[in-house]
Scaffold this motif. Structure first.
Motif, mmCIF file in Angstrom:
data_model
loop_
_atom_site.group_PDB
_atom_site.id
_atom_site.type_symbol
_atom_site.label_atom_id
_atom_site.label_comp_id
_atom_site.label_asym_id
_atom_site.label_seq_id
_atom_site.Cartn_x
_atom_site.Cartn_y
_atom_site.Cartn_z
ATOM 1 N N SER A 117 0.678 -1.073 0.050
ATOM 2 C CA SER A 117 -0.010 0.044 -0.061
ATOM 3 C C SER A 117 0.662 1.218 -0.024
ATOM 4 O O SER A 117 0.428 2.342 0.043
ATOM 5 C CB SER A 117 -0.933 0.031 1.353
ATOM 6 O OG SER A 117 -0.134 -0.080 2.366
ATOM 7 N N GLN A 119 2.437 3.825 -1.631
ATOM 8 C CA GLN A 119 2.706 4.468 -2.789
ATOM 9 C C GLN A 119 4.043 4.983 -3.271
ATOM 10 O O GLN A 119 4.515 5.047 -4.282
ATOM 11 C CB GLN A 119 1.529 5.425 -3.269
ATOM 12 C CG GLN A 119 0.279 4.641 -2.977
ATOM 13 C CD GLN A 119 -0.282 3.590 -4.219
ATOM 14 O OE1 GLN A 119 0.209 3.920 -5.168
ATOM 15 N NE2 GLN A 119 -0.775 2.676 -3.769
ATOM 16 N N GLN A 123 5.782 3.918 -6.693
ATOM 17 C CA GLN A 123 6.728 4.882 -7.314
ATOM 18 C C GLN A 123 8.159 4.697 -7.439
ATOM 19 O O GLN A 123 8.681 5.006 -8.656
ATOM 20 C CB GLN A 123 6.286 6.477 -6.794
ATOM 21 C CG GLN A 123 6.531 7.413 -7.839
ATOM 22 C CD GLN A 123 5.913 7.326 -9.285
ATOM 23 O OE1 GLN A 123 4.625 6.828 -9.334
ATOM 24 N NE2 GLN A 123 6.597 7.540 -10.560
#
Length: 383
Positions: A117, A119, A123
């Protein structure tokens, strides 16, 4: 940081006495190591905290090459005699096969997985060169089944010969890659740092693992798994030239006795340091007696090697040539290599080839041993 680029820290050495005696006498195991003039220069540079890479380029600037095999033996001797103080060098030379006997615990997704989870982490992974080389469908496929593993030291993630199709990226921490060298002995081939990708050969091609990978520090690792049928179908549909070329090259390198035991990061160094070239049937890639400075790996096709106008051997997928001129014969080609069929080769120029050697001690030693054997075979042939 690679050990090849790390500033060397030596215990106090009386180099004047070493020069007079022509050898180093260890103070721990009381062993000795013969020191020829060029090794004396290397020791002086080590005492000045120079790196392996700096020592290599010093000799290269003088028109000569170090013997990587001898240099590695010296470094190993210095570690064993407690004369080389860098923890990373000590780890490199003392963490060989024995650690594999104590690192049998595999990462357990149920006990060590956190939901993907984060992010920011995702990325970060997407921005890695490896990920950017993949098509959007393959990227999406990977991240659908990504797991984040929090692992202690001495956790084994890959094992030679296993066929599990999973891909790993080291987010934080450190891991060791163990490969079989040209003698069949398993030894440490590389240290993986943040951002390193491993397991790609098994993941994309479904082939057995070619290395053991073991965490050396507490590490955070991204693990990618997925349905192999879906993955194979995606790869077939993927028309990205970079991905296609990468798979061709991996196939070629895995068919090579010289390259098949290299660590994944050495694969990457080779793949991205060269240029793919097509050779028409009948054309000479290199010519005996000429001076040129490129190294080649045959990706597809067939090449014939000849000396004094007589064929001596055939080169097939994964075979390499051109390194003798770069390492042993001052740039003079010792044979002619001609395309017997249309061929595809990876061409690496001298500057990039020498950089590869300076950054990969394991690979440099393999190159040196292979080049010397080829030269000895040629000398026997015409004796």
């Amino acid at each position: 940081m690679r050990i090849e680029q790390e500033k060397i820290q030596l215990a106090p050495l009386n180099l004047q006495q070493v020069g007079i005696a022509g050898q180093i006498v260890g103070s721990y195991h009381k062993m000795n190591f013969p020191v020829v003039p060029w090794l004396m220069t290397a020791l002086e540079m080590m005492q000045q905290n120079k790196s392996i890479q700096e020592i290599f380029y010093h000799f290269l600037s003088k028109g000569s090459l170090v013997s990587f095999v001898t240099l590695k033996e010296l470094l190993h001797f210095l570690v064993n005699e407690r004369l080389l103080l860098n923890p990373s060098f000590i780890n490199y030379f003392q963490t060989e096969l024995p650690i594999l006997e104590t690192a049998k615990v595999k990462a357990s997704p149920k006990s060590s997985t956190k939901p993907p989870s984060d992010q920011q982490t995702i990325q970060q992974l997407k921005e890695l060169p490896f990920m950017r080389a993949l098509s959007a469908p393959i990227q999406n496929f990977l991240f659908e089944d990504m797991e984040i593993l929090e692992l202690p030291p001495r956790t084994q993630l890959c094992q030679i010969g296993e066929t599990e199709r999973s891909l790993f990226i080291l987010i934080e921490g450190e891991a060791a890659v163990f490969k079989r060298n040209s003698t069949g002995r398993v030894e440490k081939a590389a240290t993986l740092n943040n951002g390193s990708v491993f397991g790609e050969v098994g993941f994309f091609l479904g082939l057995p693992r070619t290395a053991h990978v073991v965490t050396e520090k507490k590490s955070r690792v991204a693990k990618f798994v997925g349905d192999s049928d879906v993955l194979d179908n995606l790869i077939k549909k993927d028309k990205a030239q970079q991905m296609q070329t990468r798979l061709w090259l991996i196939h070629a390198l895995l068919n090579s006795t010289l390259f098949k035991n290299l660590a994944d990061e050495c694969f990457d160094s080779l793949i991205f340091s060269g240029e793919i070239k097509s050779i028409p049937k009948g054309r000479a890639v290199i010519t005996e007696g000429e001076r040129s400075s490129n190294f080649y790996v045959l990706i597809q096709g067939s090449l014939q090697v000849s000396q004094k106008g007589k064929p001596i051997r055939e080169l097939n997928q994964g075979d390499s040539f051109g390194e003798i001129a770069l390492m042993l014969s001052q740039g003079v080609r010792t044979a002619t290599v001609t395309a017997q069929s249309e061929a595809l080769v990876l061409e690496i120029d001298a500057t990039k080839f020498y950089r590869l050697l300076s950054e990969n001690l394991f690979m440099a030693c393999e190159f040196e041993a292979t080049s010397l054997q080829k030269l000895r075979d040629d000398q026997k042939r015409w004796a």
